[in-house]
Design an enzyme around this catalytic site. Structure first.
Site, PDB file in Angstrom:
ATOM      1  N   SER B 164       4.052   2.187  28.733  1.00  0.00           N
ATOM      2  CA  SER B 164       2.815   2.951  28.492  1.00  0.00           C
ATOM      3  C   SER B 164       2.268   3.676  30.121  1.00  0.00           C
ATOM      4  O   SER B 164       3.270   4.291  30.470  1.00  0.00           O
ATOM      5  CB  SER B 164       1.684   2.199  28.228  1.00  0.00           C
ATOM      6  OG  SER B 164       0.357   2.903  27.739  1.00  0.00           O
ATOM      7  N   ASP B 339       4.279   4.265  16.888  1.00  0.00           N
ATOM      8  CA  ASP B 339       3.585   4.497  18.135  1.00  0.00           C
ATOM      9  C   ASP B 339       2.894   5.537  17.891  1.00  0.00           C
ATOM     10  O   ASP B 339       3.538   6.908  18.098  1.00  0.00           O
ATOM     11  CB  ASP B 339       4.428   4.345  19.267  1.00  0.00           C
ATOM     12  CG  ASP B 339       3.475   4.420  20.677  1.00  0.00           C
ATOM     13  OD1 ASP B 339       2.466   4.925  20.548  1.00  0.00           O
ATOM     14  OD2 ASP B 339       3.966   4.128  21.667  1.00  0.00           O
ATOM     15  N   HIS B 372       1.805   1.115  19.219  1.00  0.00           N
ATOM     16  CA  HIS B 372       1.930   1.137  20.646  1.00  0.00           C
ATOM     17  C   HIS B 372       2.219  -0.123  21.344  1.00  0.00           C
ATOM     18  O   HIS B 372       3.129  -0.328  22.293  1.00  0.00           O
ATOM     19  CB  HIS B 372       0.890   2.096  21.631  1.00  0.00           C
ATOM     20  CG  HIS B 372       1.128   2.244  22.848  1.00  0.00           C
ATOM     21  ND1 HIS B 372       2.216   2.954  23.478  1.00  0.00           N
ATOM     22  CD2 HIS B 372       0.281   1.905  23.841  1.00  0.00           C
ATOM     23  CE1 HIS B 372       2.024   2.957  24.578  1.00  0.00           C
ATOM     24  NE2 HIS B 372       0.903   2.276  25.064  1.00  0.00           N
ATOM     25  N   ASP B 373       1.530  -1.062  21.172  1.00  0.00           N
ATOM     26  CA  ASP B 373       1.674  -2.389  21.631  1.00  0.00           C
ATOM     27  C   ASP B 373       2.903  -3.360  21.431  1.00  0.00           C
ATOM     28  O   ASP B 373       3.158  -4.350  21.948  1.00  0.00           O
ATOM     29  CB  ASP B 373       0.263  -3.375  21.304  1.00  0.00           C
ATOM     30  CG  ASP B 373      -0.707  -3.491  22.039  1.00  0.00           C
ATOM     31  OD1 ASP B 373      -0.531  -2.744  23.091  1.00  0.00           O
ATOM     32  OD2 ASP B 373      -1.711  -4.096  21.757  1.00  0.00           O
TER      33      ASP B 373
END
Lengths: 206, 406
Positions: B164, B339, B372-373
């Site tokens: 990220s 994501d 995304h995580d």
């Protein structure tokens, strides 16, 4: 890619023998990295790979190979000209949507291109079509017409003519017949096209 | 990415007394010149290290943290008591094996866990910086990290890795200091922040600034805290870190400790309760102004814009002979299929740019529904790829299997 079976080894062995030590190599359609791994470890090449299947890419990167997920039909244009000594396309050209464009890209990106192909002019293939009247299914071409990834078959003669038309020089060729025995015939001969089950070419743009 | 220096006065400060462990004051001799043109004379960086630096200082790995992360990568967090945020990646026997590598992670400049940022006291005024802290960029964070790495006597990092916003720093490292990075893993990231992502950040910032307790950014002096605004910012952001299938799998339309809906605005649904919890627990460990500064840094990130609008140019390196060559840094980009904050296309754009200069690059998209995580979660395939890439490069770099042996 596509063609399976014990034959693949010999094909890759011959390609490995053609590549110079320490060269910069791009393996297009590198699968699970069998050839690339051999080249990196035996020929100490600076090797890269391009592979459509994510499974294949993950296996390759997991072995420490520099491979990206991508499609030969669309992604080769991103590579600069002459950025590799060899660009290899092993048993994949017949599965691409635009073989001619791919061929053009290969000889642009690499100082040399190495291509291996199954030969649709092989006598067994011809016999199958002639006698049975059905699309050939052999060890090397083990798919039915409706599920084959191989959408652009050609014969050795077709390929040689395409190279001539495109101004591509065949620097070297190897014709392998039944049981991977070498067929001692030039690539543009009728004998090669009859007895050859597969062919390897070392190409260069002229 | 040097921009013209404006006529802003330098912000020098007294370096003060001896430093506590894992924190250092940098910029004493030569200040940190920020993209905004401001110079920071002395600034503090909080950092953590794991493992042992080998004799020739070749086994260092720099971990770059994400927006709300910090330097407690692989140990119990001092504020929340939770395990290290990347203890699946970093630790003994992990892909970044602390028995083998010397791992460094610093809290970014502008952060709020010990590094110089809006929460810290500006010695010139004796009061917290607040909004008088200069606006920082991803490149500024990396400049500060470079000063730390040099202070530790490391000439080249074996690997720089992060996800990220951490991935943005990784890319910036490779572009700004290619000779100092042997290989790198930019994960779930992009070469620029998209309009959608800027939009989400703006929602978060507006939530903070709409909180009356924010007091124009001066809440620390006025003994208030914009907890409500910051919690809402976190709630909105947290949704973007997940995915619709992951939210559905986790919560569905399940009700929270009740048999039926209440015809009111309590947290009827588990997903509401979960988000509220995320918001509330976040404000305990994070500073609202820091959130403004760091989101801004991400918004400003655009590697191509710094190189004539052509991303590939960012990866060309001019040698001493004046000839341009592809970056020597070896890349492995990893994205996650679900994501939608940093979708695969963003990673692919970086891969295309690297291919365009014939750089050494690997790229894998990991199949997952965790959004995304996913880069922080248990995704075996992800760690397998990272391990393979790191191992392959460690061998190539001649790093033996333990730091002690080198």
């Amino acid at each position: 890619m596509a063609i399976s079976g014990p034959h693949i080894r010999t094909d890759l062995e011959s390609i490995t023998a053609w590549v110079d030590e320490g060269a910069r190599v791009l393996d297009v359609g590198c699968g699970e990295g069998e050839l690339l791994y051999a080249l990196v470890h035996r020929k100490k090449v600076d090797g890269r790979g391009l592979e459509l299947s994510m499974d294949g890419v993950r296996r390759c990167v997991g072995q420490g190979l520099a491979v990206i997920q991508g499609d030969a039909d669309t992604d080769l244009k991103d590579y600069p000209s002459n950025s590799f000594d060899y660009v290899i396309l092993s048993q994949t050209l017949q599965a691409t949507r635009q073989p001619r464009e791919i061929l053009e890209q290969l000889v642009r990106i690499g100082r040399h291109a190495i291509i291996s192909l199954p030969n649709f002019g092989y006598w067994r293939v011809r016999m199958e079509l002639l006698l049975k009247g059905r699309m050939p299914v052999t060890d090397r071409l083990g798919y039915d017409w409706y599920n084959t990834p191989n959408i652009h078959f050609c014969t050795i003669r077709d390929f040689v003519m395409l190279c001539q038309e495109m101004g591509i020089r065949i620097e070297r060729s190897l014709i392998l017949g039944a049981d991977e025995k070498v067929v001692d015939a030039p690539a543009d001969s009728g004998r090669a096209n009859w007895w050859g089950e597969q062919a390897l070419f070392l190409l260069q743009r002229t | 990415m040097e921009r013209p220096v404006t006529e802003t006065p330098a912000l020098f400060r007294d370096c003060g007394p001896a430093e506590p462990a894992r924190s250092i004051v940098l910029g004493k001799d030569s200040p940190l010149r920020l993209d905004s043109g401001v110079e920071l004379g002395c600034f503090r960086l909080a950092y953590q290290t794991y493992g042992t630096l080998n004799a020739d200082r070749s086994n260092a790995v720099l971990v770059c943290h994400a927006l709300t992360g910090d330097h407690f990568v692989a140990e119990k967090h001092p504020v929340t008591g939770k395990p290290g945020w990347w203890n699946l990646m970093v630790g003994p026997g992990k892909p970044i094996d602390t028995d083998r590598f010397f791992v460094i992670c610093s809290n970014v400049i502008g952060g709020c866990l010990g590094s110089e940022g809006p929460k810290e006291v500006n010695p010139a005024t004796g009061q917290p910086w607040g909004l008088s802290f200069p606006v920082i960029t991803i490149a500024d964070m990396v400049r500060a990290q470079k000063m730390l790495v040099e202070h530790l006597g490391i000439r080249q990092l074996f690997c720089v890795i992060g996800g990220s916003m951490g991935g943005m720093q990784v890319l910036q490292w490779a572009v700004s200091y290619p000779e100092m990075v042997y290989c790198c893993l930019p994960i779930a990231t992009a070469a620029r922040h998209s309009a959608q992502n800027i939009a989400f950040h703006e929602v978060g910032r507006q939530a903070i600034m709409a909180d009356p307790e924010w007091r124009g950014g001066d809440y620390l002096n006025q003994n208030t805290k914009p907890t409500k605004g910051l919690a809402v910012a976190r709630m909105a952001a947290h949704i973007t870190y997940l995915s619709e299938p992951a939210l559905h799998r986790k919560f569905g339309r399940n009700l929270q400790n009740r048999a039926a809906i209440t015809f009111g605005f309590d947290a009827d649904f588990q997903v509401e309760s979960y988000l509220r919890h995320q918001g509330i627990s976040f404000v305990e460990r994070f500073d609202a102004n820091s959130y403004l500064y760091i989101t801004r840094a991400m918004d400003y990130f655009d590697l191509a814009a710094d190189h004539g609008g052509v991303l590939a140019n960012a990866f060309r390196v001019k040698g001493a002979d004046g000839v341009e060559r592809p970056t020597p840094v070896r890349f492995c980009l990893i994205s996650f299929s679900s994501d939608w904050l940093f979708p695969t296309n963003e990673s692919r754009a970086v891969v295309h740019a690297l291919n365009a200069v014939a750089a050494n690059v690997s790229f894998v998209e990991v199949e997952t529904d965790k959004g995304h995580d996913a880069f922080l979660l248990d995704e075996p395939e992800f760690y397998q790829v990272a391990r393979g890439f790191i191992e392959g490069n460690a061998q190539r770099r001649g790093l033996t299997s333990t730091a002690k042996g080198a």
